[in-house]
Design an enzyme around this catalytic site. Structure first.
Site, PDB file in Angstrom:
ATOM      1  N   ASP A   1     -10.291   7.311  -5.038  1.00  0.00           N
ATOM      2  CA  ASP A   1      -9.992   8.020  -3.795  1.00  0.00           C
ATOM      3  C   ASP A   1      -8.572   7.713  -3.299  1.00  0.00           C
ATOM      4  O   ASP A   1      -7.932   8.545  -2.669  1.00  0.00           O
ATOM      5  CB  ASP A   1     -11.014   7.626  -2.724  1.00  0.00           C
ATOM      6  CG  ASP A   1     -12.441   7.685  -3.257  1.00  0.00           C
ATOM      7  OD1 ASP A   1     -13.189   8.575  -2.840  1.00  0.00           O
ATOM      8  OD2 ASP A   1     -12.805   6.847  -4.113  1.00  0.00           O
ATOM      9  N   PHE A   2      -8.081   6.520  -3.571  1.00  0.00           N
ATOM     10  CA  PHE A   2      -6.743   6.138  -3.109  1.00  0.00           C
ATOM     11  C   PHE A   2      -5.657   6.752  -3.997  1.00  0.00           C
ATOM     12  O   PHE A   2      -4.506   6.858  -3.609  1.00  0.00           O
ATOM     13  CB  PHE A   2      -6.578   4.617  -3.070  1.00  0.00           C
ATOM     14  CG  PHE A   2      -7.736   3.900  -2.408  1.00  0.00           C
ATOM     15  CD1 PHE A   2      -8.493   4.527  -1.437  1.00  0.00           C
ATOM     16  CD2 PHE A   2      -8.076   2.603  -2.770  1.00  0.00           C
ATOM     17  CE1 PHE A   2      -9.578   3.888  -0.838  1.00  0.00           C
ATOM     18  CE2 PHE A   2      -9.142   1.951  -2.175  1.00  0.00           C
ATOM     19  CZ  PHE A   2      -9.892   2.593  -1.212  1.00  0.00           C
TER      20      PHE A   2
ATOM     21  N   HIS B   1     -15.166   6.549  -0.770  1.00  0.00           N
ATOM     22  CA  HIS B   1     -15.124   5.523  -1.820  1.00  0.00           C
ATOM     23  C   HIS B   1     -16.111   5.851  -2.936  1.00  0.00           C
ATOM     24  O   HIS B   1     -16.726   4.960  -3.504  1.00  0.00           O
ATOM     25  CB  HIS B   1     -15.477   4.149  -1.260  1.00  0.00           C
ATOM     26  CG  HIS B   1     -14.431   3.540  -0.375  1.00  0.00           C
ATOM     27  ND1 HIS B   1     -14.055   4.085   0.825  1.00  0.00           N
ATOM     28  CD2 HIS B   1     -13.676   2.432  -0.525  1.00  0.00           C
ATOM     29  CE1 HIS B   1     -13.127   3.322   1.380  1.00  0.00           C
ATOM     30  NE2 HIS B   1     -12.872   2.311   0.585  1.00  0.00           N
TER      31      HIS B   1
ATOM     32  N   LEU C   1       0.867  -1.187   0.000  1.00  0.00           N
ATOM     33  CA  LEU C   1       0.000   0.000   0.000  1.00  0.00           C
ATOM     34  C   LEU C   1       0.898   1.229   0.000  1.00  0.00           C
ATOM     35  O   LEU C   1       1.252   1.749   1.054  1.00  0.00           O
ATOM     36  CB  LEU C   1      -0.880   0.029   1.249  1.00  0.00           C
ATOM     37  CG  LEU C   1      -2.011  -0.995   1.380  1.00  0.00           C
ATOM     38  CD1 LEU C   1      -1.481  -2.344   1.804  1.00  0.00           C
ATOM     39  CD2 LEU C   1      -3.036  -0.510   2.377  1.00  0.00           C
TER      40      LEU C   1
ATOM     41  N   GLU D   1       0.817   4.195  -2.521  1.00  0.00           N
ATOM     42  CA  GLU D   1       0.345   4.844  -3.740  1.00  0.00           C
ATOM     43  C   GLU D   1       1.252   5.966  -4.217  1.00  0.00           C
ATOM     44  O   GLU D   1       1.447   6.149  -5.430  1.00  0.00           O
ATOM     45  CB  GLU D   1      -1.077   5.372  -3.546  1.00  0.00           C
ATOM     46  CG  GLU D   1      -2.144   4.287  -3.405  1.00  0.00           C
ATOM     47  CD  GLU D   1      -2.275   3.720  -1.998  1.00  0.00           C
ATOM     48  OE1 GLU D   1      -1.515   4.130  -1.093  1.00  0.00           O
ATOM     49  OE2 GLU D   1      -3.144   2.857  -1.795  1.00  0.00           O
TER      50      GLU D   1
END
Ligand SMILES: Cc1ncc(C[n+]2csc(CCOP(=O)(O)OP(=O)(O)O)c2C)c(N)n1
Ligand SMILES: [Mg+2]
Lengths: 317, 355
Positions: free
Chosen positions: B93-94, B137, B66, B68
């Protein structure tokens, strides 16, 4: 003074039963909110939260039913929120993923991994500047450790010697991805030890042991004036999000689950309590919690949804 | 539009059109790699990366930590050094964690190097709604990305366009952001076999009409088509244009339609304030001022963070009904179309939780 063993059992049992109640009703399509259940991991939230003082504060992730329930012991507003009712914690605006309780020092939870970590550090900074002696517990998963913001936040907390307890709830998984496929290093504790903080680690599924560990860590950190990093191994029984077991997909083995199940947190704490309390008393405690949950669900189901005007409220002060 | 489409009509869901576009691109060009969280797990990004790791192996198709921010910069570095990376986010969103690399590095790279370097990379991100996904989300963010010069932003709606535009995006020598609505993933439609491209930058008139033009993006195109077919029953002829690309976009076909129908509604899958709909409304007004009978009207999300609970979520999202009512108002129709008994959230049954 209430009995520690009983209070911890109350919490692990409450979390387990509340989440089982969600599972039972989830397919009815009334709780329209993605749920990340903590079944199997209850000892961590119960043990840590009960070791905190009422002045201490908490931030968490989307997997936070355990934190909310341990901290508040409240289920009316909890279930109403999952049902999207106006009587819920956030009037139905939060759902399962954004739990918070201001009066309990629970500052909130976020569904974007890692976002909550610096928020906890900032809260601790405010506590320092405002002359408060309380701690802030930051719950984070082993997946959140991958994010750069974890390192940045840990560094700043250590640099400023802030009263932060990093609670790494390590279930070994980020969705379906194993730690070994994400971490170039063997142990999260090796990483944490590079920083000047008090590092503690445990594989216990016994809430009471975790509680004792937190108390010990706190005492030590109060002396050293350093943040705390707790590495707590645990096991997620169900799928990442949703209500089903997911062993059939083959990314993890059911035999591993069986090993953890043998030391199930609810079972273990119950055993401890059984050494102190006669069986009928434990059963009475359990029945009262069952009744509380049933009553809260009934109340939630009969509560109204927010009205249309609610959509525009709370955007600004 | 299509290159080598075959005669036999073949239908595929959107998600498989994506997987096919990726596979075709990877077969044709060994420099294409596909990576991101969850890319190779058993769910395969809702079926859009199915078959890739089996065919191309873990060197070219891989899951990630994780991380990004780093993953986005890594796409740029790899692109500078000869790869054509496709980075995937299961929710847009990420992608915000990679915004620094996107806005400060990727979008500017060609320009600040005087054209000496290019960044041929694609960032795919799932957008969309549903079932209590709440505020973290459910964002779309096309206008945010389109705001940065140097980024191409696409939002294909049909499976056909998805496949062709993704192939175009991967072959493009500039960075392309591809936003894919979750509700479209199960949409089944004609998708030609084999290799073909659909150009980036061209809107498509998806349903011709005479009385009013709806320019829509992504899921709102589906709602617009439904509104158009309802209104047809009352004798109103609505032209639906699927923008398909957000930036850079050839506005001419939209202007042409606006001049012809003299009424325009922009239905964006996003908030309206400072959004793509504002850009379109401004451009259409400027180019077609004398031809319009009414100001361009805009439809989008309520200007609040997306609420979780269903009754508020339903108010938050516009749909075909919103569009029908807006068209009636825009055209000054006296009799309201009878909408009783219509199912407007028929797609939501596919998305019974949790994802
Ligand atoms: C920034 C970001 N990236 C990806 C995701 C998608 N996602 C949701 S939960 C999750 C796994 C997180 O794992 P961990 O931190 O270990 O928490 P756990 O779910 O195990 O409690 C991922 C990748 C996200 N929500 N946010
Ligand atoms: Mg984890």
């Amino acid at each position: 003074m209430s009995d520690l063993t009983e209070e911890l059992y109350r919490r692990v049992y409450l979390i387990r039963k509340a989440e089982e109640a969600i599972i039972e009703r989830y397919t009815g399509d009334e709780m329209k909110t993605p749920v990340h259940l903590s079944i199997g991991q209850e000892a961590v939230s119960a043990g840590v939260c009960y070791a905190l003082t009422p002045e201490d504060q908490i931030v968490g992730s989307y997997r936070s039913h355990g934190i909310y329930l341990s901290r508040t012991l409240e289920t009316d507003r909890f279930f109403a929120e999952l049902y999207g009712r106006v009587t819920g914690i956030a009037k139905g605006k939060a759902g399962s993923m954004h739990l918070a309780s201001k009066e309990h020092g629970y500052l909130g939870s976020s569904a974007v991994v890692g976002t909550y970590i610096p928020v906890g550090v900032g809260a601790a900074l405010a506590n320092r500047i405002r002359g408060r002696a309380n701690w802030v517990a930051v719950f984070l998963g082993d997946g959140a450790i991958d994010e750069g913001v974890f390192y940045e936040s840990l560094n700043i907390a250590c640099l400023k010697r802030l009263k932060v307890i990093f609670v790494c709830e390590d279930n070994g998984l980020a969705i379906h991805s194993h730690a070994k496929d994400r971490h170039a290093y063997d142990a999260i504790t090796d990483i944490a030890r590079q920083y000047p903080c008090e590092v503690f680690s445990s594989e216990s599924t016994v809430a009471e042991e975790i509680h004792a560990l937190v108390s010990r860590a706190r005492a030590q950190a109060e002396e050293s004036h350093r943040p705390i990093f707790l590495h707590l191994k645990c096991y997620r029984y169900l799928e990442h999000v949703g209500i089903s077991p997911d062993f059939k997909f083959g990314y993890r083995s059911e035999s591993e689950f069986e090993r953890w199940k043998a030391v199930d947190p609810v079972l273990m704490q119950r055993k401890l309590l059984a050494c102190k309390k006669p069986e009928p008393e434990i059963a009475r405690l359990e029945r009262s919690i069952d009744a509380q949950i049933a009553k809260s669900i009934d109340l939630a189901e009969r509560s109204p949804f927010p009205t249309a005007e609610e959509i525009h409220r709370d955007v600004f002060a | 539009m299509s290159g080598s489409a075959t005669a036999v009509r073949r239908e595929l869901p959107y998600k498989s059109a994506i997987a096919e576009a990726l596979a075709i691109s990877m077969r044709r060009d060994p420099s294409v790699i596909v990576y991101g969280l969850d890319v190779p797990d058993h769910k395969r990004i809702f079926g859009s990366t199915t078959g890739l790791i089996e065919e191309f192996g873990p060197e070219r198709v891989f899951g990630t930590p994780l991380s990004e921010d780093a993953l986005t910069g890594i796409a740029l570095g790899a692109a500078l050094n000869g790869l054509r990376p496709v980075l995937v986010h299961i929710r847009v969103d990420f992608m915000l964690l990679g915004m620094n690399q996107i806005a400060n590095m990727i979008s500017t790279y060609r320009y600040i190097t005087g054209g000496n370097f290019s960044a041929p990379l694609v960032i795919r991100a799932v957008i969309g709604r549903g079932w209590g996904q709440a505020s973290q989300h459910s964002k779309s963010m096309q206008s945010i990305f389109a705001h940065f010069p140097g980024l191409k932003v696409i939002m294909p709606t049909t499976p056909h366009d998805m496949k062709g535009m993704l192939i175009s995006a991967i072959r493009d020598d500039d960075p392309v952001i591809c936003l894919e609505h979750r509700w479209l993933y199960e949409a089944v439609d004609e998708v030609p076999e084999g290799d073909y491209t659909v150009p980036i930058g061209e809107p498509s008139v998806i349903r011709p009409g005479k009385d009013l033009t709806i320019v829509a993006t992504s899921w709102m195109t589906v709602e617009a088509l439904m509104a158009a077919s309802i209104l047809k029953e009352t004798g109103v002829s609505v032209e639906v244009i699927d923008a398909r690309t957000i930036a850079p976009l050839n506005m001419e076909p939209i202007f042409e339609s606006a001049r012809r129908t003299r009424h325009v509604i922009v239905a964006d899958t996003d908030w309206v304030y400072c959004g793509f709909s504002a850009e379109l409304a401004a451009q259409i007004s400027q180019a077609c001022w004398g031809n319009l009978r009414k100001p361009v009207c805009r439809i989008g999300f309520e200007h609040v963070p997306c609420p979780t609970t269903r009754p508020l979520e339903n108010l938050y999202y516009p749909n075909a009904e919103t569009l029908v009512r807006t068209v009636e108002k825009q055209l000054g129709l006296s009799a309201a179309t009878n909408l009783s008994g219509r199912e407007f959230y028929s797609w939501s049954h596919r998305f019974k939780g949790p994802f």
